[in-house]
Scaffold this motif. Structure first.
Motif, PDB file in Angstrom:
ATOM      1  N   CYS A  33       0.856  -1.183   0.000  1.00  0.00           N
ATOM      2  CA  CYS A  33       0.000   0.000   0.000  1.00  0.00           C
ATOM      3  C   CYS A  33       0.897   1.240   0.000  1.00  0.00           C
ATOM      4  CB  CYS A  33      -0.914   0.004   1.234  1.00  0.00           C
ATOM      5  SG  CYS A  33      -1.993  -1.441   1.349  1.00  0.00           S
ATOM      6  N   PHE A  34       0.751   2.083  -0.995  1.00  0.00           N
ATOM      7  CA  PHE A  34       1.669   3.204  -1.201  1.00  0.00           C
ATOM      8  C   PHE A  34       1.332   4.373  -0.275  1.00  0.00           C
ATOM      9  CE2 PHE A  34       1.384   0.789  -5.123  1.00  0.00           C
ATOM     10  CZ  PHE A  34       2.720   0.521  -5.367  1.00  0.00           C
ATOM     11  N   THR A  35       2.375   4.906   0.360  1.00  0.00           N
ATOM     12  CA  THR A  35       2.200   6.050   1.263  1.00  0.00           C
ATOM     13  C   THR A  35       2.717   7.345   0.661  1.00  0.00           C
ATOM     14  OG1 THR A  35       4.330   5.500   2.298  1.00  0.00           O
ATOM     15  CG2 THR A  35       2.325   4.612   3.320  1.00  0.00           C
ATOM     16  N   ARG A  36       3.362   7.265  -0.499  1.00  0.00           N
ATOM     17  CA  ARG A  36       3.861   8.457  -1.180  1.00  0.00           C
ATOM     18  C   ARG A  36       3.647   8.320  -2.665  1.00  0.00           C
ATOM     19  NH1 ARG A  36       9.954   9.489   0.524  1.00  0.00           N
ATOM     20  NH2 ARG A  36       9.739  10.938  -1.217  1.00  0.00           N
ATOM     21  N   HIS A  37       3.575   9.468  -3.322  1.00  0.00           N
ATOM     22  CA  HIS A  37       3.396   9.495  -4.771  1.00  0.00           C
ATOM     23  C   HIS A  37       4.675   9.045  -5.473  1.00  0.00           C
ATOM     24  CE1 HIS A  37       2.395  10.875  -8.795  1.00  0.00           C
ATOM     25  NE2 HIS A  37       3.529  11.567  -8.809  1.00  0.00           N
ATOM     26  N   VAL A  38       4.536   8.192  -6.473  1.00  0.00           N
ATOM     27  CA  VAL A  38       5.652   7.747  -7.310  1.00  0.00           C
ATOM     28  C   VAL A  38       5.348   8.181  -8.739  1.00  0.00           C
ATOM     29  CG1 VAL A  38       6.951   5.778  -8.176  1.00  0.00           C
ATOM     30  CG2 VAL A  38       6.128   5.782  -5.817  1.00  0.00           C
ATOM     31  N   PRO A  39       6.227   8.974  -9.373  1.00  0.00           N
ATOM     32  CA  PRO A  39       5.953   9.446 -10.739  1.00  0.00           C
ATOM     33  C   PRO A  39       5.765   8.281 -11.704  1.00  0.00           C
ATOM     34  CG  PRO A  39       7.792  10.645  -9.773  1.00  0.00           C
ATOM     35  CD  PRO A  39       7.472   9.518  -8.836  1.00  0.00           C
ATOM     36  N   ASP A  40       4.757   8.382 -12.555  1.00  0.00           N
ATOM     37  CA  ASP A  40       4.491   7.379 -13.602  1.00  0.00           C
ATOM     38  C   ASP A  40       4.384   5.977 -13.013  1.00  0.00           C
ATOM     39  OD1 ASP A  40       4.735   9.350 -15.709  1.00  0.00           O
ATOM     40  OD2 ASP A  40       6.881   9.286 -15.312  1.00  0.00           O
ATOM     41  N   GLN A  41       3.750   5.881 -11.839  1.00  0.00           N
ATOM     42  CA  GLN A  41       3.741   4.616 -11.106  1.00  0.00           C
ATOM     43  C   GLN A  41       3.167   3.461 -11.935  1.00  0.00           C
ATOM     44  OE1 GLN A  41       0.984   4.061  -7.663  1.00  0.00           O
ATOM     45  NE2 GLN A  41       2.872   4.020  -6.495  1.00  0.00           N
ATOM     46  N   GLU A  42       1.969   3.677 -12.503  1.00  0.00           N
ATOM     47  CA  GLU A  42       1.317   2.585 -13.241  1.00  0.00           C
ATOM     48  C   GLU A  42       2.131   2.203 -14.470  1.00  0.00           C
ATOM     49  OE1 GLU A  42      -3.160   1.404 -14.840  1.00  0.00           O
ATOM     50  OE2 GLU A  42      -2.784   3.363 -13.940  1.00  0.00           O
ATOM     51  N   ARG A  43       2.647   3.216 -15.178  1.00  0.00           N
ATOM     52  CA  ARG A  43       3.451   2.940 -16.372  1.00  0.00           C
ATOM     53  C   ARG A  43       4.692   2.131 -16.015  1.00  0.00           C
ATOM     54  NH1 ARG A  43       6.705   7.553 -19.861  1.00  0.00           N
ATOM     55  NH2 ARG A  43       7.935   6.113 -21.122  1.00  0.00           N
ATOM     56  N   ARG A  44       5.343   2.483 -14.904  1.00  0.00           N
ATOM     57  CA  ARG A  44       6.550   1.773 -14.500  1.00  0.00           C
ATOM     58  C   ARG A  44       6.246   0.303 -14.186  1.00  0.00           C
ATOM     59  NH1 ARG A  44      10.917   5.138 -12.995  1.00  0.00           N
ATOM     60  NH2 ARG A  44      10.402   7.365 -13.086  1.00  0.00           N
ATOM     61  N   TYR A  45       5.192   0.066 -13.409  1.00  0.00           N
ATOM     62  CA  TYR A  45       4.891  -1.314 -13.047  1.00  0.00           C
ATOM     63  C   TYR A  45       4.451  -2.137 -14.254  1.00  0.00           C
ATOM     64  CZ  TYR A  45       5.493  -0.778  -8.052  1.00  0.00           C
ATOM     65  OH  TYR A  45       6.031  -0.598  -6.818  1.00  0.00           O
ATOM     66  N   GLU A  46       3.753  -1.510 -15.205  1.00  0.00           N
ATOM     67  CA  GLU A  46       3.380  -2.234 -16.419  1.00  0.00           C
ATOM     68  C   GLU A  46       4.619  -2.644 -17.199  1.00  0.00           C
ATOM     69  OE1 GLU A  46       0.771   0.340 -18.527  1.00  0.00           O
ATOM     70  OE2 GLU A  46      -0.990  -0.144 -17.316  1.00  0.00           O
ATOM     71  N   ALA A  47       5.594  -1.714 -17.319  1.00  0.00           N
ATOM     72  CA  ALA A  47       6.827  -2.022 -18.045  1.00  0.00           C
ATOM     73  C   ALA A  47       7.626  -3.110 -17.327  1.00  0.00           C
ATOM     74  CB  ALA A  47       7.666  -0.757 -18.210  1.00  0.00           C
ATOM     75  N   ILE A  48       7.714  -3.015 -15.995  1.00  0.00           N
ATOM     76  CA  ILE A  48       8.464  -4.011 -15.229  1.00  0.00           C
ATOM     77  C   ILE A  48       7.794  -5.378 -15.332  1.00  0.00           C
ATOM     78  CG2 ILE A  48       9.183  -4.677 -12.904  1.00  0.00           C
ATOM     79  CD1 ILE A  48       9.370  -1.616 -12.301  1.00  0.00           C
ATOM     80  N   SER A  49       6.464  -5.387 -15.185  1.00  0.00           N
ATOM     81  CA  SER A  49       5.727  -6.655 -15.262  1.00  0.00           C
ATOM     82  C   SER A  49       5.912  -7.309 -16.623  1.00  0.00           C
ATOM     83  CB  SER A  49       4.243  -6.404 -14.980  1.00  0.00           C
ATOM     84  OG  SER A  49       3.498  -7.586 -15.138  1.00  0.00           O
ATOM     85  N   SER A  50       5.823  -6.492 -17.697  1.00  0.00           N
ATOM     86  CA  SER A  50       5.980  -7.038 -19.052  1.00  0.00           C
ATOM     87  C   SER A  50       7.376  -7.616 -19.246  1.00  0.00           C
ATOM     88  CB  SER A  50       5.721  -5.943 -20.088  1.00  0.00           C
ATOM     89  OG  SER A  50       4.410  -5.444 -19.965  1.00  0.00           O
ATOM     90  N   ARG A  51       8.392  -6.923 -18.710  1.00  0.00           N
ATOM     91  CA  ARG A  51       9.774  -7.404 -18.902  1.00  0.00           C
ATOM     92  C   ARG A  51      10.010  -8.682 -18.119  1.00  0.00           C
ATOM     93  NH1 ARG A  51      13.139  -9.389 -20.746  1.00  0.00           N
ATOM     94  NH2 ARG A  51      15.319  -8.808 -21.153  1.00  0.00           N
ATOM     95  N   LEU A  52       9.561  -8.741 -16.874  1.00  0.00           N
ATOM     96  CA  LEU A  52       9.788  -9.937 -16.062  1.00  0.00           C
ATOM     97  C   LEU A  52       9.012 -11.136 -16.598  1.00  0.00           C
ATOM     98  CD1 LEU A  52       9.767  -8.468 -12.424  1.00  0.00           C
ATOM     99  CD2 LEU A  52      11.719  -8.951 -13.912  1.00  0.00           C
ATOM    100  N   ALA A  53       7.856 -10.851 -17.225  1.00  0.00           N
ATOM    101  CA  ALA A  53       7.056 -11.951 -17.776  1.00  0.00           C
ATOM    102  C   ALA A  53       7.770 -12.645 -18.935  1.00  0.00           C
ATOM    103  CB  ALA A  53       5.694 -11.427 -18.235  1.00  0.00           C
ATOM    104  N   LEU A  54       8.706 -11.946 -19.582  1.00  0.00           N
ATOM    105  CA  LEU A  54       9.426 -12.520 -20.712  1.00  0.00           C
ATOM    106  C   LEU A  54      10.593 -13.404 -20.285  1.00  0.00           C
ATOM    107  CD1 LEU A  54       9.566  -9.397 -23.084  1.00  0.00           C
ATOM    108  CD2 LEU A  54       8.024 -11.360 -23.224  1.00  0.00           C
TER     109      LEU A  54
END
Length: 726
Positions: free
Chosen positions: A72-93
């Motif tokens: 559960c995030f307690t602070r704002h992270v820039p481009d949070q959703e975009r970052r996790y989508e990119a990380i998830s896509s890369r790790l899935a490969l």
């Protein structure tokens, strides 16, 4: 979600999340988390694992029975959703068969999964790893040298996996490295992870301070993020494997580090921990410690990966005795990597210059034939001088002096031909040339300090100007929106007023049309009343003919009369006013006749008005209504166009704002990247300066030694050597 977005949005605290998680049936919207059972503290509250950006809770799904780590995030992270989508896509490969161990954990980013208060927030749902942190594992297993050594090798293999796939974790440290029951590693906390799809974005964190290079900045974000921390962790594990007692000596209970801290990297000379590793008898440990000390002052982009220093097929570590240098140390004066790493890592720093060798002798050694000639010359000169003085020749004053000067010159020539003199002169010349090639260390350090201060001032100004420029851009945008809204309201008000006035305009149009119709009716009736046929009282045929000749044939041809006073005859006459407003004087029409004509006309007008229409026909009213409806339709369309124009203006203003913000971001990012490159350059200059300073000191010392040696090779010493051999 809430109205606040972007960097201005406030996220709940860990305590607020814990309070919400007491009722998971209500706070969660994800079907697998709704009604999940949280792990509780002794007080019966959800147990948080708090970090810099989030709190993590252990939850067991009621539907699948699986256990998850919910971040559960307690602070704002820039481009949070975009970052996790990119990380998830890369790790899935990643192909598990190609990895050294199953270190990556599956996760799912849920944008609006949890409600806290009246707002909804994102969470990260990760697989729960049944493992312990690296520091906890070492607490229990540091005495098992073989197990720790194998874990060090597995850690190196994990970093190789990351490097092979162009991935950087961004925060390698004891809390993010978990050891499973089979002694394989798991990697958690992917908030700051770098993958190729995120190239160009800035970092979101700087990593744990006890594992990061002192030169790592906020803008560093790339495939080389993990290099320094990888060396630190690998050194710690290899050191403990070599000497388990180091865990008790250098580690503190519950300390946020393994063996080394941030202070050890920033001040290696005063670090007792680092000195203990640098002087360790195990050559690999001391070599790794020397490498960490070297890397702590090098720019991030110059750090070598750990995989280059550890061959892929690495033999078992052995202790090698080095007879030329202390165990694990670099060769003296090299300033590069330890000897045990030769061939694996290319040093980013060039070795300092070494001073030319100087002959160790303080005097002359073996006499040559020329020396013998010089030795013979002086007795001969002295004998000739004595003889000249005895015979009292005319050359007594000048001859002996010339002979002495000649002998002295011959002695100087003899000394100059000596090997010792030539060697010391050559050494001094070479040392002077070497010193000329080096910058003065004090001046170079002053320039570096000045350049750094200038950059710091520029960066301080940029840090202050950037938010001001953003605020100015937002203020301009808000002002533009206010102007757009004012124009919209003003135009709508004008159109609403016109629409509201259509009813009055219809009544006016009806009255105008009826009045025109009535006027036409009366004028038509008057036009049919001929003066000649129905003459007024006192108007005979002759006057009727005169009126007709003047253009007054019917009651419609005139509208009245005007009295005219004739001063010549002291009489009052009259002029008829025609329907076009022109006045005429008709002979025989005086005031009385004009009054009679006017009374006659008024009677006819009254009779016509009594018979004139009082209402419009249905067709006439319909025609007016249609005209009003056309106006209403046009005004309504204008109202809609006003709203569309305002919306288009707002869209344009938003686009201009976004373009301006993007431009500011690009400019700020470019300036930050330039500053980062400059700081890297400064770091390299500092390394070079330290080398040059050492070289300058060595050369200066050698020059002083050579000069002292040269002063001992005087002409007197040379003559003494000729006759005594010393």
């Amino acid at each position: 979600m809430g109205s606040a977005t972007g960097s201005q949005r406030r996220f709940p605290s860990g305590a607020e999340y814990a309070e919400a998680l007491q009722h998971t049936q209500l706070c969660f919207h994800h079907p697998e988390l709704k009604g999940a059972r949280p792990e509780l503290t002794g007080l019966g509250l959800p147990r948080p694992i708090s970090g810099a950006f989030a709190s993590v809770f252990s939850l067991t799904s009621p539907t699948s029975g699986r256990r998850y780590a919910v971040k559960c995030f307690t602070r704002h992270v820039p481009d949070q959703e975009r970052r996790y989508e990119a990380i998830s896509s890369r790790l899935a490969l990643l192909d598990p068969a190609e990895l050294s161990q199953p270190w990556n954990l599956g996760f799912e980013y849920l944008p609006d999964a949890i409600s806290v208060g009246r707002e909804r927030y994102p969470v990260l749902k990760m697989e729960w790893a049944e493992a312990v942190t690296l520091s906890s594992w070492l607490d229990d297993n540091h005495a098992d040298r073989g197990a720790v050594d194998r874990l060090a090798d597995r850690f190196e293999e994990l970093t190789r996996d990351l490097a092979d796939h162009q991935i950087a974790h961004g925060d390698l440290q004891h809390g993010n490295l978990l050891v499973a029951s089979d002694d394989t590693l798991r990697l958690v906390d992917y908030d700051g992870m770098y993958v190729p799809a995120l190239a160009g974005l800035g970092g979101t964190e700087r990593g744990h301070r006890n594992y990061q290079s002192p030169l790592r900045g906020n803008d560093d974000f790339g495939v080389d993020l993990d290099r320094f921390s990888a060396w630190v962790i690998f050194l710690s594990l290899k050191a403990i494997a070599s000497e388990p007692a180091l865990w008790s000596r250098l580690h503190e209970p519950s300390g946020e580090f393994l063996l080394l801290t941030e202070d050890d990297f920033r001040s290696p000379a005063g670090s007792t921990r680092l000195q203990a590793l640098l002087t360790h008898p195990d050559r690999m440990v001391s070599g790794l410690a020397d490498q960490v000390r070297t890397l702590a002052c090098q720019p991030m982009d110059m750090l070598p990966p750990l995989t280059l220093a550890v061959p892929r097929q690495r033999p078992a570590a052995t202790v090698i005795t080095d007879t030329t240098a202390p165990s694990g140390a670099a060769a003296p004066g090299t300033g590069g990597l330890p000897g045990w790493m030769a061939g694996h890592v290319t040093s980013a720093v060039s070795p300092p210059r070494t001073a030319p060798s100087v002959a160790p002798s303080d005097g002359f050694q073996v006499r040559t034939p020329l020396d013998a000639a010089v030795a013979v010359a002086w007795p001969v000169v002295l004998a000739l001088t004595v003889m000249a003085l005895v015979v009292n020749s005319t050359t007594a004053l000048f001859g002996p002096a010339a002979l002495v000067l000649a002998a002295t010159a011959f002695s100087v020539f003899g000394r100059a031909r000596r090997t010792e003199w030539a060697q010391i002169r050559a050494a001094l010349s070479e040392l002077a040339a070497e010193l000329d090639q080096l910058d003065d260390p004090v001046k170079a350090e002053g320039r570096l300090r000045k350049d750094r201060a200038k950059l710091d001032a520029v960066e301080t100004k940029r840090a202050a100007d950037y938010p001001r420029a953003q605020s100015k851009l937002l203020a301009s945008h808000r002002g533009e929106l206010q102007q757009i809204e004012k124009r919209r309201i003003r135009k709508r008000h004008e159109l609403d007023k016109k629409i509201a006035g259509l009813s009055a305009e219809r009544g006016k149009a009806v009255r105008t049309a009826l009045a025109a119709q009535q006027s036409t009716y009366v004028r038509d009736r008057l036009g049919r009343q001929l003066i000649a046929r129905n003459p007024p009282y006192g108007i005979g045929p002759k006057l009727a003919a005169r009126l007709a000749a003047a253009g007054v044939r019917t009651a419609a041809d005139f509208t009245g009369y005007r009295t005219v006073y004739n001063a010549h005859y002291s009489s009052v006459g009259a002029e008829l006013v025609l329907s076009n407003g022109r006045r005429i004087d008709v002979q025989g029409i005086g005031e009385a006749k004009a009054i009679a004509l006017d009374v006659w006309r008024r009677q006819l007008v009254a009779a016509a008005e009594a018979d004139q229409p009082t209402t419009l026909t249905a067709q006439e009213r319909q025609s007016i209504d249609q005209g009003i409806e056309v106006q209403h339709t046009r005004l309504t369309a204008e109202l809609r166009s006003v709203d569309r124009a305002a919306e288009a203006a707002r869209t344009k203003a938003k686009k201009e704002l976004e373009d301006g913000q993007a431009r500011l971001t690009r400019e700020n990012a470019a300036a930050g990247e330039q500053a980062r490159r400059q700081r890297q350059e400064f770091s390299q200059r500092a390394v070079t300066l330290r080398q040059n300073s050492a070289s300058h000191a060595a050369l200066s010392s050698a020059a002083e030694t050579a000069e002292a040696h040269r002063r001992r090779l005087t002409l007197v010493c040379y003559l003494r050597f000729l006759y005594t051999g010393r």
